[in-house]
Design a protein around this motif. Structure first.
Motif, PDB file in Angstrom:
ATOM      1  N   ASN B  15      56.927  62.808  22.028  1.00  0.00           N
ATOM      2  CA  ASN B  15      56.271  62.283  21.184  1.00  0.00           C
ATOM      3  C   ASN B  15      54.847  62.261  21.453  1.00  0.00           C
ATOM      4  O   ASN B  15      54.547  61.568  22.502  1.00  0.00           O
ATOM      5  CB  ASN B  15      56.889  60.875  21.031  1.00  0.00           C
ATOM      6  CG  ASN B  15      56.920  60.230  19.847  1.00  0.00           C
ATOM      7  OD1 ASN B  15      56.065  60.687  18.783  1.00  0.00           O
ATOM      8  ND2 ASN B  15      57.621  58.995  19.401  1.00  0.00           N
ATOM      9  N   PHE B  17      51.390  60.707  20.557  1.00  0.00           N
ATOM     10  CA  PHE B  17      50.407  59.479  20.062  1.00  0.00           C
ATOM     11  C   PHE B  17      49.219  59.718  20.006  1.00  0.00           C
ATOM     12  O   PHE B  17      48.641  60.312  21.063  1.00  0.00           O
ATOM     13  CB  PHE B  17      50.758  58.376  20.837  1.00  0.00           C
ATOM     14  CG  PHE B  17      52.394  57.839  20.851  1.00  0.00           C
ATOM     15  CD1 PHE B  17      53.094  57.067  19.804  1.00  0.00           C
ATOM     16  CD2 PHE B  17      53.221  58.293  21.793  1.00  0.00           C
ATOM     17  CE1 PHE B  17      54.082  56.934  19.877  1.00  0.00           C
ATOM     18  CE2 PHE B  17      54.513  58.175  22.107  1.00  0.00           C
ATOM     19  CZ  PHE B  17      55.138  57.153  20.832  1.00  0.00           C
ATOM     20  N   THR B  18      48.655  59.704  18.838  1.00  0.00           N
ATOM     21  CA  THR B  18      47.019  59.750  18.615  1.00  0.00           C
ATOM     22  C   THR B  18      46.202  58.260  18.676  1.00  0.00           C
ATOM     23  O   THR B  18      46.928  57.674  17.813  1.00  0.00           O
ATOM     24  CB  THR B  18      46.568  60.838  17.609  1.00  0.00           C
ATOM     25  OG1 THR B  18      47.272  61.955  18.024  1.00  0.00           O
ATOM     26  CG2 THR B  18      45.149  60.967  17.650  1.00  0.00           C
ATOM     27  N   CYS B  19      45.535  58.104  19.511  1.00  0.00           N
ATOM     28  CA  CYS B  19      45.029  56.640  19.464  1.00  0.00           C
ATOM     29  C   CYS B  19      43.464  56.557  19.513  1.00  0.00           C
ATOM     30  O   CYS B  19      42.887  57.740  19.927  1.00  0.00           O
ATOM     31  CB  CYS B  19      45.661  55.878  20.535  1.00  0.00           C
ATOM     32  SG  CYS B  19      45.337  56.334  22.145  1.00  0.00           S
ATOM     33  N   ARG B  58      45.308  60.627  23.310  1.00  0.00           N
ATOM     34  CA  ARG B  58      46.350  60.704  23.278  1.00  0.00           C
ATOM     35  C   ARG B  58      47.355  60.155  24.236  1.00  0.00           C
ATOM     36  O   ARG B  58      46.708  59.810  25.465  1.00  0.00           O
ATOM     37  CB  ARG B  58      46.568  62.368  23.562  1.00  0.00           C
ATOM     38  CG  ARG B  58      45.837  63.216  22.855  1.00  0.00           C
ATOM     39  CD  ARG B  58      46.057  63.308  21.078  1.00  0.00           C
ATOM     40  NE  ARG B  58      45.375  64.200  20.631  1.00  0.00           N
ATOM     41  CZ  ARG B  58      46.099  65.334  20.355  1.00  0.00           C
ATOM     42  NH1 ARG B  58      47.422  65.542  20.798  1.00  0.00           N
ATOM     43  NH2 ARG B  58      45.315  66.116  19.815  1.00  0.00           N
ATOM     44  N   GLY B  88      53.410  51.662  16.039  1.00  0.00           N
ATOM     45  CA  GLY B  88      52.922  52.291  15.083  1.00  0.00           C
ATOM     46  C   GLY B  88      51.663  51.544  14.423  1.00  0.00           C
ATOM     47  O   GLY B  88      50.925  52.194  13.624  1.00  0.00           O
ATOM     48  N   ALA B  91      48.756  53.491  16.921  1.00  0.00           N
ATOM     49  CA  ALA B  91      48.664  54.924  16.985  1.00  0.00           C
ATOM     50  C   ALA B  91      49.643  55.464  15.834  1.00  0.00           C
ATOM     51  O   ALA B  91      50.426  54.985  15.515  1.00  0.00           O
ATOM     52  CB  ALA B  91      49.098  55.250  18.280  1.00  0.00           C
ATOM     53  N   GLU B  92      49.051  56.728  15.846  1.00  0.00           N
ATOM     54  CA  GLU B  92      49.731  58.030  14.660  1.00  0.00           C
ATOM     55  C   GLU B  92      50.899  58.525  15.818  1.00  0.00           C
ATOM     56  O   GLU B  92      50.350  58.817  16.987  1.00  0.00           O
ATOM     57  CB  GLU B  92      48.797  58.760  14.108  1.00  0.00           C
ATOM     58  CG  GLU B  92      47.844  58.042  13.282  1.00  0.00           C
ATOM     59  CD  GLU B  92      47.524  58.877  12.107  1.00  0.00           C
ATOM     60  OE1 GLU B  92      47.888  60.216  12.216  1.00  0.00           O
ATOM     61  OE2 GLU B  92      46.659  58.430  11.286  1.00  0.00           O
ATOM     62  N   PHE B  93      51.922  58.787  15.327  1.00  0.00           N
ATOM     63  CA  PHE B  93      52.808  59.542  16.283  1.00  0.00           C
ATOM     64  C   PHE B  93      53.575  60.731  15.744  1.00  0.00           C
ATOM     65  O   PHE B  93      53.783  60.659  14.345  1.00  0.00           O
ATOM     66  CB  PHE B  93      53.802  58.592  16.932  1.00  0.00           C
ATOM     67  CG  PHE B  93      54.575  57.807  15.815  1.00  0.00           C
ATOM     68  CD1 PHE B  93      54.070  56.439  15.513  1.00  0.00           C
ATOM     69  CD2 PHE B  93      55.854  58.279  15.719  1.00  0.00           C
ATOM     70  CE1 PHE B  93      54.797  56.041  14.634  1.00  0.00           C
ATOM     71  CE2 PHE B  93      56.398  57.414  14.587  1.00  0.00           C
ATOM     72  CZ  PHE B  93      56.076  56.231  14.361  1.00  0.00           C
ATOM     73  N   ASP B  94      53.816  61.621  16.437  1.00  0.00           N
ATOM     74  CA  ASP B  94      54.160  63.064  15.793  1.00  0.00           C
ATOM     75  C   ASP B  94      55.659  63.311  16.885  1.00  0.00           C
ATOM     76  O   ASP B  94      55.256  63.914  17.915  1.00  0.00           O
ATOM     77  CB  ASP B  94      53.129  64.081  16.379  1.00  0.00           C
ATOM     78  CG  ASP B  94      53.353  65.554  15.799  1.00  0.00           C
ATOM     79  OD1 ASP B  94      54.682  65.538  15.140  1.00  0.00           O
ATOM     80  OD2 ASP B  94      52.889  66.394  16.087  1.00  0.00           O
TER      81      ASP B  94
END
Lengths: 106, 106
Positions: B15, B17-19, B58, B88, B91-94
């Motif tokens: 996973n 995460f972009t923060c 990240r 959430g 951060a956005e998460f992928d």
């Protein structure tokens, strides 16, 4: 076998490749070939762990180097560049340079 | 200690995460708290390995579950949802659902 541990001091590269699903298998092959023929012979290499996503759209290389210097030397090495170009022709990549800050295992 | 091995049959979640860099530390704390308080108590949990990127942007959780079913059950569990919402908000998460196809280690 690869281990993930807090405090090991390894330099971690998590490289996320995005590809067309029909290219995923070829991309995996190229990454394995690059690792076997070139990366693993370079000073500081510890491991490369290739993952394929179930949706076909990603490949992730979880790689470990002894330190940032050995990783940077690999990136500039003329032996590595053709492999990176071949991979770059198939996929976009997003290299995340990072360190373990917590490892929780049963 | 976490191990990565070919043929282990584990279900892997990577996973990403972009923060904002000023939120990275808080995000790491939230992920550790969620794992310690909730995820690790759930059936099928094997490990969670939290990484922070050196550029601050990240956080990556390299997590292992026994199989897809235990991972999906966790995602729907009412105990997990508040933790996922808190993360959430920062951060956005992928989430990349994947399996090991090669592990090359010295």
């Amino acid at each position: 076998m690869t281990t993930i541990e807090l405090g090991s001091g390894v330099f971690t590269l998590i490289n996320v490749f995005t590809c067309e699903p029909e290219q995923q298998k070829r991309l995996v092959s190229l990454l394995i070939e690059a690792t076997e023929k070139t990366m693993k012979l370079m000073p500081g290499f510890i491991s490369a762990n290739i993952h394929r996503s179930y949706d076909g759209k990603r490949v992730v290389n979880y790689a470990q180097w002894q330190n940032k210097e050995s990783f940077e030397a690999m990136r500039k090495d003329p032996r590595a560049i053709p492999h990176m170009q071949a991979v770059g022709a198939l996929a976009e990549f997003d290299p995340i340079l990072c360190e373990v800050v917590e490892s929780i295992a049963l």
